[in-house]
Design an enzyme around this catalytic site. Structure first.
Site, PDB file in Angstrom:
ATOM      1  N   SER A   1       0.792  -1.224   0.000  1.00  0.00           N
ATOM      2  CA  SER A   1       0.000   0.000   0.000  1.00  0.00           C
ATOM      3  C   SER A   1       0.832   1.286   0.000  1.00  0.00           C
ATOM      4  O   SER A   1       1.475   1.608  -0.982  1.00  0.00           O
ATOM      5  CB  SER A   1      -0.940  -0.054   1.197  1.00  0.00           C
ATOM      6  OG  SER A   1      -1.897   0.938   1.114  1.00  0.00           O
TER       7      SER A   1
ATOM      8  N   ASP B   1      -1.909   1.442  -3.477  1.00  0.00           N
ATOM      9  CA  ASP B   1      -2.846   0.399  -3.914  1.00  0.00           C
ATOM     10  C   ASP B   1      -4.265   0.943  -4.036  1.00  0.00           C
ATOM     11  O   ASP B   1      -5.231   0.183  -4.126  1.00  0.00           O
ATOM     12  CB  ASP B   1      -2.806  -0.813  -2.970  1.00  0.00           C
ATOM     13  CG  ASP B   1      -3.248  -0.466  -1.549  1.00  0.00           C
ATOM     14  OD1 ASP B   1      -3.219   0.731  -1.203  1.00  0.00           O
ATOM     15  OD2 ASP B   1      -3.621  -1.382  -0.802  1.00  0.00           O
TER      16      ASP B   1
ATOM     17  N   GLU C   1     -10.708   7.073   8.271  1.00  0.00           N
ATOM     18  CA  GLU C   1      -9.519   7.496   8.992  1.00  0.00           C
ATOM     19  C   GLU C   1      -9.093   8.833   8.390  1.00  0.00           C
ATOM     20  O   GLU C   1      -9.343   9.087   7.198  1.00  0.00           O
ATOM     21  CB  GLU C   1      -8.404   6.463   8.833  1.00  0.00           C
ATOM     22  CG  GLU C   1      -8.755   5.134   9.460  1.00  0.00           C
ATOM     23  CD  GLU C   1      -7.606   4.140   9.390  1.00  0.00           C
ATOM     24  OE1 GLU C   1      -7.128   3.752  10.451  1.00  0.00           O
ATOM     25  OE2 GLU C   1      -7.201   3.764   8.284  1.00  0.00           O
TER      26      GLU C   1
ATOM     27  N   ARG D   1       1.618   6.080  19.217  1.00  0.00           N
ATOM     28  CA  ARG D   1       1.266   4.654  19.063  1.00  0.00           C
ATOM     29  C   ARG D   1       2.263   3.994  18.108  1.00  0.00           C
ATOM     30  O   ARG D   1       2.783   4.663  17.199  1.00  0.00           O
ATOM     31  CB  ARG D   1      -0.172   4.483  18.557  1.00  0.00           C
ATOM     32  CG  ARG D   1      -0.466   5.213  17.275  1.00  0.00           C
ATOM     33  CD  ARG D   1      -1.837   4.869  16.705  1.00  0.00           C
ATOM     34  NE  ARG D   1      -1.866   3.545  16.094  1.00  0.00           N
ATOM     35  CZ  ARG D   1      -1.453   3.287  14.859  1.00  0.00           C
ATOM     36  NH1 ARG D   1      -0.973   4.240  14.073  1.00  0.00           N
ATOM     37  NH2 ARG D   1      -1.515   2.068  14.378  1.00  0.00           N
ATOM     38  N   PRO D   2       2.514   2.699  18.320  1.00  0.00           N
ATOM     39  CA  PRO D   2       3.405   2.029  17.375  1.00  0.00           C
ATOM     40  C   PRO D   2       2.653   1.780  16.070  1.00  0.00           C
ATOM     41  O   PRO D   2       1.488   1.388  16.099  1.00  0.00           O
ATOM     42  CB  PRO D   2       3.721   0.698  18.072  1.00  0.00           C
ATOM     43  CG  PRO D   2       2.583   0.462  19.012  1.00  0.00           C
ATOM     44  CD  PRO D   2       2.015   1.800  19.374  1.00  0.00           C
ATOM     45  N   SER D   3       3.302   2.020  14.937  1.00  0.00           N
ATOM     46  CA  SER D   3       2.668   1.730  13.648  1.00  0.00           C
ATOM     47  C   SER D   3       2.532   0.222  13.479  1.00  0.00           C
ATOM     48  O   SER D   3       3.362  -0.539  13.974  1.00  0.00           O
ATOM     49  CB  SER D   3       3.533   2.293  12.522  1.00  0.00           C
ATOM     50  OG  SER D   3       3.203   1.667  11.291  1.00  0.00           O
ATOM     51  N   GLY D   4       1.489  -0.195  12.785  1.00  0.00           N
ATOM     52  CA  GLY D   4       1.327  -1.620  12.487  1.00  0.00           C
ATOM     53  C   GLY D   4       1.734  -1.938  11.063  1.00  0.00           C
ATOM     54  O   GLY D   4       1.539  -3.062  10.597  1.00  0.00           O
ATOM     55  N   THR D   5       2.273  -0.953  10.357  1.00  0.00           N
ATOM     56  CA  THR D   5       2.683  -1.207   8.973  1.00  0.00           C
ATOM     57  C   THR D   5       4.141  -0.799   8.708  1.00  0.00           C
ATOM     58  O   THR D   5       4.703  -1.160   7.685  1.00  0.00           O
ATOM     59  CB  THR D   5       1.802  -0.414   7.971  1.00  0.00           C
ATOM     60  OG1 THR D   5       1.935   0.978   8.273  1.00  0.00           O
ATOM     61  CG2 THR D   5       0.353  -0.822   8.051  1.00  0.00           C
TER      62      THR D   5
HETATM   63  C1  G16 Z   1      -3.113   0.601   6.499  1.00  0.00           C
HETATM   64  C2  G16 Z   1      -4.447   0.339   7.149  1.00  0.00           C
HETATM   65  C3  G16 Z   1      -5.030   1.641   7.638  1.00  0.00           C
HETATM   66  C4  G16 Z   1      -4.045   2.346   8.561  1.00  0.00           C
HETATM   67  C5  G16 Z   1      -2.678   2.485   7.874  1.00  0.00           C
HETATM   68  C6  G16 Z   1      -1.611   3.008   8.789  1.00  0.00           C
HETATM   69  O1  G16 Z   1      -3.301   1.446   5.399  1.00  0.00           O
HETATM   70  O2  G16 Z   1      -5.303  -0.280   6.220  1.00  0.00           O
HETATM   71  O3  G16 Z   1      -6.242   1.373   8.286  1.00  0.00           O
HETATM   72  O4  G16 Z   1      -4.497   3.596   8.907  1.00  0.00           O
HETATM   73  O5  G16 Z   1      -2.248   1.215   7.411  1.00  0.00           O
HETATM   74  O6  G16 Z   1      -1.474   2.114   9.860  1.00  0.00           O
HETATM   75  P1  G16 Z   1      -0.314   2.262  10.912  1.00  0.00           P
HETATM   76  O7  G16 Z   1      -0.442   3.640  11.471  1.00  0.00           O
HETATM   77  O8  G16 Z   1      -0.598   1.178  11.914  1.00  0.00           O
HETATM   78  O9  G16 Z   1       0.982   2.096  10.183  1.00  0.00           O
HETATM   79  P2  G16 Z   1      -2.617   1.140   4.000  1.00  0.00           P
HETATM   80  O10 G16 Z   1      -3.186   2.166   3.102  1.00  0.00           O
HETATM   81  O11 G16 Z   1      -1.144   1.234   4.203  1.00  0.00           O
HETATM   82  O12 G16 Z   1      -3.083  -0.258   3.703  1.00  0.00           O
END
Ligand code: G16
Length: 554
Positions: free
Chosen positions: A66, A286, A378, A506-510
C-alpha cells in the site's frame, strides 16, 4: 488423503523459512522488505485455503504494501464479504508465518482439528497484486500454497486492493453485489455515477461553483493504471487529469507523491502542477486511500483529508434521509487521528453520533456494522460507508411507495444509486472520489465551499524510530499510552502548555516506527508539541537514529 503432508514437503523444498525473527499480522496484514516474504506468502496461501474451507466461501489474498516504499511488500487475507480477515484468525496467520518448516505439518493439523475443517471441499482463492516489481514472484508463492492444499487460485493480476475486496464479495454473494470482474466493477460504479449526474437538472459541466475537472495523483501505482479505465468511461462527465503514472519498477511508487505523502507533509506532491483553486486528489500505492487538496491564489496549500470526506458524506446522507423522511440510524466512526474540529462539527452541528476506535480499517468497519448506516473514515483518507440490507430494503420500499411525494421518492432513488457508487467492502480511493464528486456536484460546491464547513485545528504527524516499537502500548482507542511508564505523564505536561492541544503516540502496524500526533490552536504550537512529544518518545522508549528536532523557524 492428508493433503497437508504435501504442503509440508513443498515448504521444505520450494519455500523454506528464511527469516529467524518473528513477523506479526499488523494493521493490514504482514508488511516488511519484499525479499523476506516468500515463505510467508506460501503459508498465507495455505491458510487462505483452510479459511475458505472453514467458511465454505471464497477468500481473497492481496499482495501489496500500500503506502509503504517500493522495496517493501505485504500480504493480507480478505474474508467472505470482502472485509478484512476476522481478528480471531490473525493469531493463526502470525503462527503460520513464524513456525519452523518442520512444524508446518502439525500446525495445519492443529487448525483443522480446532475448527473441524472439511478438507475435501474445492475452494477458490482470489489473488490480486499491486504494481511492485516483487509482487509477481510473491503471487507465485501464494499460488503454490493454495495448490498445495488443493485449492483453486483465481489470479486477478494487477488490481487495486479495493477491487480485490469487491471481487471476493461478488463471488460470495453469487453476483448479487456485482460481477466479479474488472469490467463488472467499472460498470457498476460508472453506471451509478452517470445516473446521478444525468438526474441533476443542471449540466455535467458544472453546477454552481462546481466544475467537473480534477487533477489526480496516481502515486505511480495501480491507481494510476486503473483510473484510465474510468477516464475512458466517464469522458466529459468528469475530466480527470492524471499525474504520477511512472512505469513499474522505476522506484517511484509513493515516492514524494500519493495520499500518505500529501497527508503527512501537508504539501503538494511532486508532479502535480500548481493551478490556483483547482481541485486535486492523491491516492496511495494500492488505491485504497484518497485525500483532496488545493493551492489558493497566495500559493497556500489546503488539505481536505479523510475527516473532511467523512463529514461531507455523513452530512449529505443525513440530508437525503431527511428529504426521504426515513429514520435510519446513521453514525460516523473515526480514530484518535480525527481532527478535533471535525468531531465537534459532526456531533454539535450535524448531530450525528461519533464513535472512536483504534487505527486500522478493520476496527472501523467492525464498529460501523453496528449501525444501519455506518460512515467510517480514517484521517489518512481510508474509509467507506456500509448500509445494512434492511436499510437498503427500506429505501427500495420508499421508491415504490406511491403515498410518498415525488421529491421523497427521487431522494430515495438517488441514495440507492449512491450506494452503487460506494464500494462497501473496504475503503476505495476511486469510489470515494466518485462519491465526493457526486456530492460536490449536487451541492454546487467547489473545494472552498467544502472547506468552509469548519476550520481544522492545525496538526502534525511525525515518525520516531525506536529500537523496539512494541515497548509502546496504548489504551482507550490509542489515546492513552500505558508503557513505557511515565511517558503519558510527560505527554500530559507538554499538552497542558498549549491551547486546544491534544497529542498521542502509538506504534505503527505497517512500518517499523512510532507515530506521534499533535494538534493545537496554531500551526506553530502543533509543530512544537509534535517535536517535543517526539523527543520524549525518543528519550524514554529507546530512540535510535535521528532525534526529532524542534523546528528552528518557531
Ligand atoms: C493501512 C491500514 C489503515 C491504517 C494504515 C496506517 O493502510 O489499512 O487502516 O491507517 O495502514 O497504519 P499504521 O499507522 O498502523 O501504520 P494502508 O493504506 O497502508 O493499507
Amino acid at each position: 488423503m492428508a493433503n497437508y503432508r504435501t504442503a509440508y514437503a513443498f515448504a521444505r523444498e520450494m519455500h523454506p523459512k528464511t527469516e529467524k525473527a518473528d513477523i506479526q499480522y499488523g494493521t493490514a496484514g504482514f508488511r516488511t522488505k519484499a525479499n523476506k516474504l516468500g515463505y510467508v506468502m506460501y503459508r498465507m496461501g495455505l491458510l487462505a485455503v483452510l479459511r475458505a474451507r472453514y467458511k465454505n466461501a471464497t477468500i481473497g489474498v492481496m499482495i501489496t504494501a500500500s503506502h509503504n516504499p517500493e522495496p517493501d511488500n505485504g500480504v493480507k487475507l480478505v474474508d467472505p464479504y470482502g472485509e478484512m480477515l476476522e481478528q480471531s484468525w490473525e493469531g493463526w496467520a502470525t503462527k503460520f508465518a513464524n513456525v519452523g518448516d518442520d512444524q508446518l505439518e502439525s500446525i495445519i493439523a492443529e487448525i483443522i482439528q480446532e475448527y473441524n475443517i472439511p478438507m475435501t471441499e474445492r475452494v477458490q482463492i482470489c489473488i490480486g497484486k499491486d504494481t511492485r516489481p516483487s509482487s509477481p514472484s510473491l503471487a507465485k508463492s501464494v499460488m503454490d500454497g493454495v495448490l498445495a492444499l488443493s485449492g483453486k487460485p483465481v489470479d486477478f493480476g494487477i488490481v487495486t486492493t479495493p477491487q480485490l475486496h469487491y471481487f471476493v464479495a461478488c463471488k460470495n454473494s453469487k453476483h448479487a453485489y456485482g460481477i466479479p470482474t474488472e469490467e463488472g466493477y467499472y460498470h457498476k460504479l460508472v453506471t451509478a455515477f452517470l445516473n446521478l449526474r444525468s438526474h441533476q437538472t443542471n449540466s455535467c459541466e458544472g453546477n454552481g461553483n462546481y466544475r467537473n475537472r480534477i487533477l489526480y495523483d496516481g502515486a505511480n501505482g495501480v491507481g494510476a493504471k486503473k483510473i484510465k479505465q474510468f477516464q475512458e468511461r466517464l469522458g466529459e462527465a468528469l475530466k480527470i487529469e492524471l499525474y504520477n503514472d511512472e512505469g513499474i519498477g522505476t522506484g517511484k511508487l509513493n515516492h514524494l507523491c500519493g495520499a500518505d505523502y500529501v497527508k503527512s507533509n501537508q504539501k503538494l506532491p511532486n508532479g502535480i502542477p500548481i493551478q490556483p483553486n483547482v481541485r486535486c486528489c492523491s491516492v496511495d500505492g494500492d488505491a485504497d486511500r484518497i485525500v483532496y487538496y488545493f493551492t489558493d491564489e497566495n500559493d497556500k496549500f489546503h488539505l481536505l483529508d479523510g475527516d473532511r470526506i467523512a463529514t461531507l458524506i455523513a452530512a449529505y446522507l443525513k440530508e437525503l434521509l431527511e428529504q426521504i423522511d426515513i429514520d435510519l440510524n446513521l453514525a460516523l466512526i473515526q480514530t484518535a487521528y480525527a481532527n478535533g474540529a471535525s468531531t465537534e462539527y459532526i456531533t454539535q452541528k450535524l448531530k450525528v453520533p461519533v464513535a472512536c476506535v483504534s487505527t486500522g480499517v478493520k476496527h472501523l468497519h467492525h464498529k460501523a456494522v453496528e449501525y444501519e448506516v455506518g460512515v467510517y473514515f480514517e484521517a489518512n483518507g481510508h474509509g467507506t460507508v456500509i448500509f445494512r440490507q434492511s436499510a437498503k430494503d427500506r429505501l427500495k420500499q420508499a421508491v415504490e411507495d406511491s403515498s410518498r411525494s415525488d421529491a421523497q421518492r427521487n431522494a430515495a432513488k438517488r441514495l440507492l444509486n449512491l450506494i452503487n457508487v460506494i464500494n462497501e467492502t473496504v475503503g476505495d480511493a476511486i469510489s470515494d472520489m466518485l462519491v465526493v464528486e457526486t456530492i460536490l456536484h449536487a451541492k454546487g460546491w467547489d473545494v472552498q465551499d467544502w472547506e468552509a464547513t469548519y476550520t481544522d485545528l492545525p496538526n502534525r504527524l511525525i515518525k520516531v524510530t525506536i529500537e523496539n516499537r512494541n515497548v509502546i502500548t496504548t489504551t482507550d482507542a490509542e489515546r492513552i499510552c500505558l508503557t513505557p511508564p511515565g511517558l503519558q505523564d510527560e505527554i500530559n505536561a507538554l499538552v497542558s502548555k498549549y491551547n486546544k492541544a491534544r497529542s498521542f503516540v502509538r506504534p505503527s502496524g505497517t512500518e517499523d516506527i512510532v507515530r506521534v500526533y499533535a494538534e493545537a490552536a496554531t500551526r506553530e504550537e502543533a509543530d512544537m508539541l509534535a517535536a517535543e512529544v517526539g523527543q520524549k518518545v525518543y528519550e524514554m522508549a529507546g530512540g535510535i537514529g535521528d532525534r526529532p528536532e524542534i523546528p528552528n523557524n518557531l
